[in-house]
Design an enzyme around this catalytic site. Sequence first.
Site, mmCIF file in Angstrom:
data_model
loop_
_atom_site.group_PDB
_atom_site.id
_atom_site.type_symbol
_atom_site.label_atom_id
_atom_site.label_comp_id
_atom_site.label_asym_id
_atom_site.label_seq_id
_atom_site.Cartn_x
_atom_site.Cartn_y
_atom_site.Cartn_z
ATOM 1 N N GLU A 69 1.211 0.452 -14.570
ATOM 2 C CA GLU A 69 0.446 1.429 -14.185
ATOM 3 C C GLU A 69 -1.186 1.328 -14.776
ATOM 4 O O GLU A 69 -2.009 1.481 -13.850
ATOM 5 C CB GLU A 69 1.174 2.774 -14.899
ATOM 6 C CG GLU A 69 0.035 4.046 -14.638
ATOM 7 C CD GLU A 69 0.033 4.431 -13.153
ATOM 8 O OE1 GLU A 69 0.659 3.914 -12.286
ATOM 9 O OE2 GLU A 69 -1.036 5.299 -13.024
ATOM 10 N N TRP A 114 -7.396 9.045 8.954
ATOM 11 C CA TRP A 114 -7.319 7.820 8.126
ATOM 12 C C TRP A 114 -6.386 6.901 9.241
ATOM 13 O O TRP A 114 -5.298 7.276 9.478
ATOM 14 C CB TRP A 114 -6.327 8.059 7.141
ATOM 15 C CG TRP A 114 -6.260 7.431 5.989
ATOM 16 C CD1 TRP A 114 -7.208 7.060 5.013
ATOM 17 C CD2 TRP A 114 -5.226 6.334 5.937
ATOM 18 N NE1 TRP A 114 -6.601 6.048 4.040
ATOM 19 C CE2 TRP A 114 -5.353 5.381 4.723
ATOM 20 C CE3 TRP A 114 -3.981 5.964 6.599
ATOM 21 C CZ2 TRP A 114 -4.599 4.544 4.055
ATOM 22 C CZ3 TRP A 114 -3.254 5.295 5.953
ATOM 23 C CH2 TRP A 114 -3.553 4.194 4.874
ATOM 24 N N LYS A 134 -4.762 9.912 -0.412
ATOM 25 C CA LYS A 134 -3.981 10.426 -1.535
ATOM 26 C C LYS A 134 -2.566 10.416 -1.240
ATOM 27 O O LYS A 134 -1.802 10.713 -2.033
ATOM 28 C CB LYS A 134 -4.692 11.984 -1.614
ATOM 29 C CG LYS A 134 -4.190 12.661 -2.894
ATOM 30 C CD LYS A 134 -4.323 11.990 -4.172
ATOM 31 C CE LYS A 134 -3.587 12.773 -5.334
ATOM 32 N NZ LYS A 134 -3.724 11.914 -6.466
ATOM 33 N N CYS A 173 -4.658 11.832 6.959
ATOM 34 C CA CYS A 173 -5.436 12.838 7.906
ATOM 35 C C CYS A 173 -5.364 14.027 7.348
ATOM 36 O O CYS A 173 -4.156 14.623 6.861
ATOM 37 C CB CYS A 173 -4.912 12.827 9.322
ATOM 38 S SG CYS A 173 -4.918 11.064 10.100
ATOM 39 N N HIS A 205 7.196 -17.610 -18.295
ATOM 40 C CA HIS A 205 7.709 -17.814 -17.028
ATOM 41 C C HIS A 205 6.658 -17.962 -16.021
ATOM 42 O O HIS A 205 7.277 -17.937 -14.806
ATOM 43 C CB HIS A 205 9.038 -16.756 -16.614
ATOM 44 C CG HIS A 205 10.269 -16.833 -17.660
ATOM 45 N ND1 HIS A 205 10.976 -17.832 -17.803
ATOM 46 C CD2 HIS A 205 10.356 -16.032 -18.596
ATOM 47 C CE1 HIS A 205 11.647 -17.646 -18.520
ATOM 48 N NE2 HIS A 205 11.360 -16.285 -19.254
ATOM 49 N N LYS A 242 -4.212 1.402 -11.967
ATOM 50 C CA LYS A 242 -5.397 2.434 -11.879
ATOM 51 C C LYS A 242 -6.554 1.310 -11.760
ATOM 52 O O LYS A 242 -7.565 1.724 -11.127
ATOM 53 C CB LYS A 242 -5.272 2.808 -13.385
ATOM 54 C CG LYS A 242 -4.515 4.080 -13.670
ATOM 55 C CD LYS A 242 -4.790 5.362 -12.747
ATOM 56 C CE LYS A 242 -3.988 5.299 -11.457
ATOM 57 N NZ LYS A 242 -2.687 5.719 -11.217
ATOM 58 N N ARG A 293 -7.722 13.402 0.523
ATOM 59 C CA ARG A 293 -6.544 12.729 0.975
ATOM 60 C C ARG A 293 -6.850 11.261 1.835
ATOM 61 O O ARG A 293 -6.053 10.794 2.125
ATOM 62 C CB ARG A 293 -6.196 13.684 2.212
ATOM 63 C CG ARG A 293 -5.502 14.923 1.612
ATOM 64 C CD ARG A 293 -5.359 15.963 3.000
ATOM 65 N NE ARG A 293 -4.096 15.664 3.928
ATOM 66 C CZ ARG A 293 -2.880 15.805 3.585
ATOM 67 N NH1 ARG A 293 -2.409 16.589 2.577
ATOM 68 N NH2 ARG A 293 -1.944 15.564 4.491
ATOM 69 N N ASN A 297 -1.855 14.966 12.653
ATOM 70 C CA ASN A 297 -1.547 14.108 11.300
ATOM 71 C C ASN A 297 0.009 13.551 11.543
ATOM 72 O O ASN A 297 0.710 14.455 11.586
ATOM 73 C CB ASN A 297 -1.719 15.037 10.017
ATOM 74 C CG ASN A 297 -1.198 14.086 8.907
ATOM 75 O OD1 ASN A 297 -1.090 12.783 9.025
ATOM 76 N ND2 ASN A 297 -0.808 14.660 7.787
ATOM 77 N N GLY A 298 0.096 12.627 11.403
ATOM 78 C CA GLY A 298 1.400 11.963 11.793
ATOM 79 C C GLY A 298 1.560 10.910 12.625
ATOM 80 O O GLY A 298 0.422 9.994 12.896
ATOM 81 N N GLU A 316 -6.899 -0.274 -8.175
ATOM 82 C CA GLU A 316 -7.419 0.835 -7.134
ATOM 83 C C GLU A 316 -8.585 1.605 -7.182
ATOM 84 O O GLU A 316 -9.395 1.943 -6.439
ATOM 85 C CB GLU A 316 -6.164 1.752 -6.990
ATOM 86 C CG GLU A 316 -6.108 2.820 -8.015
ATOM 87 C CD GLU A 316 -4.709 3.852 -7.965
ATOM 88 O OE1 GLU A 316 -4.565 4.129 -6.684
ATOM 89 O OE2 GLU A 316 -4.266 4.318 -9.001
HETATM 90 C C1 F6R Z 1 -1.827 5.733 -7.402
HETATM 91 C C2 F6R Z 1 -1.265 6.846 -6.383
HETATM 92 C C3 F6R Z 1 -0.208 6.501 -5.677
HETATM 93 C C4 F6R Z 1 0.873 7.314 -5.636
HETATM 94 C C5 F6R Z 1 1.761 7.137 -4.373
HETATM 95 C C6 F6R Z 1 2.925 8.246 -4.432
HETATM 96 O O1 F6R Z 1 -2.811 6.228 -8.249
HETATM 97 O O2 F6R Z 1 -1.585 7.620 -6.827
HETATM 98 O O3 F6R Z 1 0.358 5.039 -5.912
HETATM 99 O O4 F6R Z 1 1.546 7.579 -6.722
HETATM 100 O O5 F6R Z 1 1.455 7.085 -3.267
HETATM 101 O O6 F6R Z 1 2.327 9.381 -4.029
HETATM 102 P P1 F6R Z 1 3.113 10.712 -4.549
HETATM 103 O O7 F6R Z 1 3.276 10.804 -5.874
HETATM 104 O O8 F6R Z 1 2.545 11.704 -3.577
HETATM 105 O O9 F6R Z 1 4.601 10.622 -3.677
#
Ligand code: F6R
Length: 613
Positions: A484, A74, A608, A2, A507, A488, A27, A100-101, A491
Amino acid sequence: MCGIVGYMGRSDSVSFLMEGLKRLEYRGYDSAGLAVHTGDALAVRKCVGRLAELENRLSEQPVQGRSGIGHTRWATHGEPSEINSHPHLDSSGRIAVVHNGIIENYQELRDTLEKQDHVFRSHTDTEVIPHLIEQERTDGAASFRDALLAALRKARGAYALGILSQDEPGILYAARLGSPLIIGLGENEYFIASDVPAVMNRVHGVIYLDDGEVAELKPDGVTVFKLDGTPTTPEIKTVDLQPEAAERAGFETFMLKEIHEQPRVLRALLEKHLDHANRIALPEIHAEPDYFRNLHRVMIVSCGTAYHAGMYGRLLLENLTGLAVEADLGSEFRYRSPKIDQNTLFIAVSQSGETADTLASVRLARDMGCRILAICNVPGSTLVRESDGVIFTDCGPEIGVASTKAYTAQLLVFALFSIWAGRLRNEISSDMEQDFVRALKRIPDAIHYVLERDRVIRDIADKHHDGPSALYIGRRYNYPTALEGALKNKEISYQHAEGYAAGEMKHGPIALINEYLPVVCICTRTADAVYEKMMSNMKEVEARHGRIIAVATDGDEAVLKLAEDIIYVPDTREELSPIVNVVALQLLAYYAAQARGTDIDKPRNLAKSVTVE
Ligand code: F6R
């Protein structure tokens, strides 16, 4: 997660509330709303969906006022719906709250309040807050502020709150416990926000509220006090973000802009950490050299993309420092019984510095006596404030939900730290350090070269994007790169993608290979120890008619015989190659997502910053 904004000043609040919410869109959210004090009443507008819906609602039912709070939600407790979106009101409609929380004891509080005839309208945990304040007022709290403090003392969990009372048109309240919230100081106007980009073109300074602090914002100033009512003297920090940093600078998305920022970001980060003799300098670690000489163990904890950076850090640190190094996910680590103590350095990696699982792990490690080193992008974040030392990734705001520049900066920080600690522990010589420094200096140009292959990468993505699935494989330093790259892709393009250690093919995953499956093989540096092994893995895929997309070193012709498509990257020292190779995979995912027509900067269901568990 949020987003919260709030305004108190002499202008109309609505234009800032909408502008601030837009800047927090990154976010992630599924509904939005605001409450404005019109002078004699609280007016609330909210709706499900994007901010454009809220704008439509405001043009149909305009509202004005000099104080207001806004929110992007969110969903956690209760589905995304107008009823569940914020702000939430008390029974009388005289108190409005954005949050938020998570209020962990909300059910217990709600049960008690319902017995006292409070009528709840939503399924959220948040709604207990305005009702609790209302009840404290009914029970005789001398002022609104006293009622607010008494209510907050009863709430358990995490919150960042913005609160308006109809009876106090000239005051906006804010409170924080465990969720980020800042106060922005402008010219005769004051703001609250979840994050600095929301206010950065309007303020000259910010206050990062501490846990357990409440702020009272009036048109002539801000006061901060603790939950027991004692005033505090908050530190005012200057804001050195440029407003244009939050704009797209001509790119079609923030993600593409951020991918292209990587050469500049990494060059600056590297320059910042080289002294006049070209040696790596990390004064911000705040530890005596003896501490590193006597250290036994390093534990790295992070989530998502930052976890992949942690996996890379584990390999490099282990290799260059001789230390025992482990890497784990925050969500797993916090429930382990780890064997760590004062001889363990705990490294937390986080772009936002607000990730709940990473922070919980930090607190566990601290309780067990570890020294905490953060690798973080956001000054003033909770992680930064709870750590003994911080190496900043210094990327500027990362707005695209999918992390790109923060990831490569995290890798670079791990490289700098590993070389630095390796030299301090006499595991590597000064000459070796200089070799590394020379290789590091070539990284920004190498990334630039990959960015210039944009067209080739786009064509490859166009060709392979429509299959149901893709496999990514790599070894050693590029095993995290495979993970990674797959992350990417899934997501932002929503194509199912799996990252695997190439040595694991036999395996299990080799069963997936057929003539339809794109297999991204990271196979750089012909001189590397694992090159031949990767070639064998590619042969296994080729023999089963898998469609190989190779990331290979410029001039490698052997790969031509096996791969259907090749993304050539410049020759880079093996230990550092993930910093370059991953950029090819970021672009591959980006153009797959573009071809599949997704909302790249705000992929579905993602936030985010994951500030709840
Ligand atoms: C993927 C992504 C997430 C963050 C994860 C940790 O592209 O951005 O997987 O890496 O939520 O977030 P931080 O780095 O803010 O702790």
